[in-house]
Design a protein around this motif. Structure first.
Motif, PDB file in Angstrom:
ATOM      1  N   ALA A 211       0.834  -1.211   0.000  1.00 15.59           N
ATOM      2  CA  ALA A 211       0.000   0.000   0.000  1.00 15.59           C
ATOM      3  C   ALA A 211       0.864   1.254   0.000  1.00 15.59           C
ATOM      4  CB  ALA A 211      -0.946  -0.004   1.206  1.00 15.59           C
ATOM      5  N   PHE A 212       1.814   1.310  -0.938  1.00  9.27           N
ATOM      6  CA  PHE A 212       2.845   2.364  -0.922  1.00  9.27           C
ATOM      7  C   PHE A 212       2.275   3.782  -0.841  1.00  9.27           C
ATOM      8  CE2 PHE A 212       5.580   5.425  -3.046  1.00  9.27           C
ATOM      9  CZ  PHE A 212       6.760   5.273  -2.331  1.00  9.27           C
ATOM     10  N   TYR A 213       1.371   4.132  -1.753  1.00  7.91           N
ATOM     11  CA  TYR A 213       0.896   5.524  -1.812  1.00  7.91           C
ATOM     12  C   TYR A 213       0.030   5.879  -0.601  1.00  7.91           C
ATOM     13  CZ  TYR A 213       2.781   5.482  -6.472  1.00  7.91           C
ATOM     14  OH  TYR A 213       3.637   5.374  -7.533  1.00  7.91           O
TER      15      TYR A 213
ATOM     16  N   PHE B 169      -1.886  -2.127   7.326  1.00  8.56           N
ATOM     17  CA  PHE B 169      -3.246  -2.003   6.783  1.00  8.56           C
ATOM     18  C   PHE B 169      -3.979  -3.332   6.858  1.00  8.56           C
ATOM     19  CE2 PHE B 169      -0.869   1.493   5.104  1.00  8.56           C
ATOM     20  CZ  PHE B 169      -1.759   2.547   5.242  1.00  8.56           C
ATOM     21  N   GLY B 170      -5.283  -3.235   7.099  1.00  2.00           N
ATOM     22  CA  GLY B 170      -6.089  -4.449   7.221  1.00  2.00           C
ATOM     23  C   GLY B 170      -7.348  -4.372   6.384  1.00  2.00           C
ATOM     24  N   ASN B 171      -7.931  -5.540   6.149  1.00  2.00           N
ATOM     25  CA  ASN B 171      -9.196  -5.640   5.441  1.00  2.00           C
ATOM     26  C   ASN B 171     -10.305  -5.259   6.435  1.00  2.00           C
ATOM     27  OD1 ASN B 171     -11.569  -7.524   4.184  1.00  2.00           O
ATOM     28  ND2 ASN B 171     -10.059  -6.948   2.668  1.00  2.00           N
ATOM     29  N   GLY B 172     -10.391  -3.946   6.663  1.00  2.00           N
ATOM     30  CA  GLY B 172     -11.169  -3.445   7.794  1.00  2.00           C
ATOM     31  C   GLY B 172     -10.302  -3.556   9.037  1.00  2.00           C
TER      32      GLY B 172
ATOM     33  N   LEU C  48       2.924  -7.938  12.989  1.00  2.00           N
ATOM     34  CA  LEU C  48       1.595  -7.959  12.361  1.00  2.00           C
ATOM     35  C   LEU C  48       1.726  -8.193  10.856  1.00  2.00           C
ATOM     36  CD1 LEU C  48      -0.026  -5.005  14.359  1.00  2.00           C
ATOM     37  CD2 LEU C  48      -0.328  -7.463  14.743  1.00  2.00           C
ATOM     38  N   GLU C  49       2.767  -7.635  10.254  1.00  2.00           N
ATOM     39  CA  GLU C  49       2.995  -7.823   8.812  1.00  2.00           C
ATOM     40  C   GLU C  49       3.269  -9.299   8.490  1.00  2.00           C
ATOM     41  OE1 GLU C  49       2.555  -5.917   6.349  1.00  2.00           O
ATOM     42  OE2 GLU C  49       2.705  -3.841   7.030  1.00  2.00           O
ATOM     43  N   ARG C  50       3.893  -9.998   9.412  1.00  2.00           N
ATOM     44  CA  ARG C  50       4.217 -11.417   9.174  1.00  2.00           C
ATOM     45  C   ARG C  50       2.975 -12.289   9.064  1.00  2.00           C
ATOM     46  NH1 ARG C  50       9.027 -10.941  12.385  1.00  2.00           N
ATOM     47  NH2 ARG C  50      10.689 -10.793  10.832  1.00  2.00           N
ATOM     48  N   VAL C  51       1.916 -11.910   9.768  1.00  2.00           N
ATOM     49  CA  VAL C  51       0.719 -12.754   9.762  1.00  2.00           C
ATOM     50  C   VAL C  51      -0.320 -12.255   8.746  1.00  2.00           C
ATOM     51  CG1 VAL C  51       1.047 -13.473  12.153  1.00  2.00           C
ATOM     52  CG2 VAL C  51      -0.377 -11.472  11.672  1.00  2.00           C
TER      53      VAL C  51
ATOM     54  N   PRO D 204      -0.542 -11.402   1.671  1.00  2.00           N
ATOM     55  CA  PRO D 204       0.085 -10.353   0.865  1.00  2.00           C
ATOM     56  C   PRO D 204      -0.877  -9.349   0.224  1.00  2.00           C
ATOM     57  CG  PRO D 204       0.523 -12.553  -0.042  1.00  2.00           C
ATOM     58  CD  PRO D 204      -0.126 -12.757   1.280  1.00  2.00           C
ATOM     59  N   PHE D 205      -2.074  -9.788  -0.155  1.00  2.00           N
ATOM     60  CA  PHE D 205      -2.973  -8.858  -0.859  1.00  2.00           C
ATOM     61  C   PHE D 205      -4.268  -8.631  -0.083  1.00  2.00           C
ATOM     62  CE2 PHE D 205      -0.574 -11.102  -4.281  1.00  2.00           C
ATOM     63  CZ  PHE D 205       0.280 -10.039  -4.576  1.00  2.00           C
TER      64      PHE D 205
END
Ligand SMILES: *Cc1c(COP(=O)(O)O)cnc(C)c1O
Length: 377
Positions: A70-72, A90-93, A245-248, A251-252
């Protein structure tokens, strides 16, 4: 057939979301466009017009996978919040971020501290991860932070505080929160759920806490930004926490259209101002009307309000027959209350009219207006 799911999975309660307008319309033979949904604390003004334009543009490249980092959006949000980009996830909600927190920090037998009237997802997740949920009673309809602190043991991993809390609409004071953050032992992670922080007039210095302490702040584009259908939220914390958190994270997990819309919404300050003004006006009007009707309510700091109506489930059903969806609160052991999201002024007025007509109350079983008219001179 034999049940094949693990036994604790069968014991996880099912979350009952606000019902979709289309479903209620089908059930009662109503036109979906006439349904008034005040059940999920959504933005009644819709998404920001800028976000809608960004979604349209992003749709043309929907054949590509999203930018997993989510670079930008990350860069713009970091800028706006005054944090480094590696302080964000960032999360899906923001609901998905709650799950990440359990994946990363909670195992079977660990303890998680929650308020007994706090957002119910925390409790459900605790079950899902076979941890022990330590429920601390609310005091004056909000989190009792000293009691939550006293409940910490060496097995405590997470403590959840939602402020403003859903469904009560109440907040913890900045002072109480400051003292709580200072005193929490280092092996405990505080999750400060700020889904409704944009509605606060006097918000706490949450970002500072997230940068200096064992605190994860959760926020979402679902409420103020009006993007609930896209499922995008974020967490703010120190990089060592974010890395876990990024580890779990898959990717998309955040789709490209949601990222584009969130980025555009960040820049639409006018939409935020309009939403805030409408919410303030709607809340004031509802509180006034509830008083006139003699209905008890909890003064709210968010974009929804709890009101005591007698048999909440029955009144929800009766309101639904009239095309108004609100939320029963029996799941929170508050069966005489309903939770009502602030809508447009027209929607708020329709709700007040339905409540005033005794819709679904024991006085008027049929749902039709049956109150005797007072004589007016
Ligand atoms: C709505 C809500 C959320 C999260 O919503 P998402 O749509 O998953 O971002 C989180 N916490 C509370 C207290 C909420 O009310």
């Amino acid at each position: 057939m034999k049940p094949i799911a693990r036994s604790f999975v069968c014991d996880i309660p099912v979350y009952e979301p606000g019902r979709p307008a289309e479903e209620v319309a089908r059930e009662h033979g109503l036109d979906p466009r006439t349904i008034i949904k005040l059940a999920s604390n959504e933005n009644p003004l819709g998404p920001s017009p800028r976000a809608i334009a960004a979604m349209r543009a992003a749709a043309t490249t929907a054949h590509r996978y999203p930018d997993g980092g989510a670079f930008y959006l990350r860069r713009a949000l970091a800028d706006q919040l005054g944090v480094a980009p590696d302080h964000l996830v960032f999360g899906n909600g923001s609901n998905e971020l709650i799950e990440f927190l359990f994946h990363a920090f909670v195992g079977p037998g660990d303890e998680v501290i929650v308020g007994d009237r706090a957002f119910v997802i925390y409790k459900f997740m605790t079950r899902m991860f076979q941890a022990r949920c330590v429920e601390v009673p609310f005091r004056r309809h909000t989190h009792d932070l000293p009691a939550m602190l006293a409940a910490v043991t060496s097995r405590t991993r997470l403590v959840f505080v939602a402020s403003p809390n859903n469904p009560t609409g109440t907040r913890v004071t900045n002072r109480a929160l400051a003292s709580f953050v200072r005193r929490l032992p280092a092996h405990v992670l505080l999750v400060l759920d700020e889904a409704y922080h944009d509605f606060l007039e006097d918000p706490p210095p949450a970002i500072r806490y997230a940068q200096r302490h064992q605190v994860v702040v959760l926020r979402t584009f679902s409420k103020m930004a009006g993007l609930a259908g896209l499922r995008i939220g974020y967490g703010i914390a120190r990089p060592e926490i974010i890395r876990s958190l990024e580890r779990v994270r898959q990717p998309f997990n955040c789709n490209a259209i949601a990222q584009a819309a969130a980025l555009a919404a960040l820049r639409d300050h006018a939409h935020v101002r309009r939403t805030r003004a409408l919410t303030t006006r709607g809340l004031a009007m509802l509180m006034r009307e509830f008083e006139t009707l003699g209905l008890e309510y909890l003064p709210s700091c968010a974009n929804f309000i709890m009101v005591r109506v007698g048999d909440g489930a029955a009144r929800c059903r009766a309101l639904q027959q009239q095309g108004i969806i609100v939320r029963p609160m029996d799941g929170y052991q508050m069966p005489d209350w309903i939770r009502v999201s602030i809508g447009t002024m027209r929607e708020n007025r329709a709700l007040v009219r339905a409540l005033a007509s005794g819709c679904g109350s024991s006085r008027a079983k049929s749902g039709a207006p049956q109150r005797r008219r007072r004589k007016t001179s």
